[in-house]
Design an enzyme around this catalytic site. Sequence first.
Site, short mmCIF file in Angstrom:
data_model
loop_
_atom_site.label_atom_id
_atom_site.label_comp_id
_atom_site.label_asym_id
_atom_site.label_seq_id
_atom_site.Cartn_x
_atom_site.Cartn_y
_atom_site.Cartn_z
CB ILE A 18 5.89 2.81 1.20
CG1 ILE A 18 4.87 3.96 1.08
CG2 ILE A 18 5.26 1.50 0.73
CD1 ILE A 18 4.44 4.27 -0.34
CE1 TYR A 155 8.84 8.74 -8.07
CE2 TYR A 155 6.54 9.38 -8.40
CZ TYR A 155 7.51 8.65 -7.71
OH TYR A 155 7.12 7.83 -6.68
CE LYS A 159 7.65 4.25 -8.43
NZ LYS A 159 8.55 3.49 -7.53
#
Length: 248
Positions: A18, A155, A159
Amino acid sequence: MTTSTKKIALVTGAATGIGRAIAIRLAKDGITVVVNYIGNSSSADEVVNEIKKTGGNAVSFEANVGVVSEIIGLFDAVIQEFGGIDIVVANAGIAKMGIPIADVTEDDFDRINAVNYKGTYFVLQQAAKKVRDGGRIIQISSTSALYPAAGLGIYSPSKAAGKVVTEILAQELGHRQISVNSIFPGPTRTPMMEKEVSNEEMERIAQGMNLGRLGEPEDIASVVAFLASAEGGWVNGQQIIVNGGGRI
């Protein structure tokens, strides 16, 4: 120091995935791009060369966003080179999926959060100090922070933290006309995802999406480009979900 009338953008973790797509898209829009990377100089050089081939301007700077002194050094190096920073995209992140919370080790926890939480936090802090008035700060999160699932016990929380920080920062920087937003990409076909998820599982996920496919890095880059543009200036303090309408 190089003088330029162009906007200057710093994209962390821009050598692949990305971040790479964001760097290329911003350069296409006439923005000078700083490609941050760690330990993957050949990939970073490929991004810079691709941008230059199409008439854009880019340089690469190595820095580990898991180390605060290196983050500070990165921002200072960009300002020394270009005289200022107008856009910061806090994109760098690492993944560790498929581990139940019961099996998470302290080393796992510290390694992921050093980049995804601590790194993001201090990149945003430096952006708050050093982005010029009227600039843009964009944090790349993940829809796993909104739709947590089994196996994402490290994770997803790592985030999710960035969402709160960007909401606060949007309030703190409004008087300087700096907009601060988070983007939440859904499952996106990147080297990181390909490393963590089997081809069979990626196909299953794709078929479960409303639009019948995974996201591509360029899908995310298009939204970043809008937020970085003059047209995106009234969007502030928002969490933008970019996942084709899925719930994953």
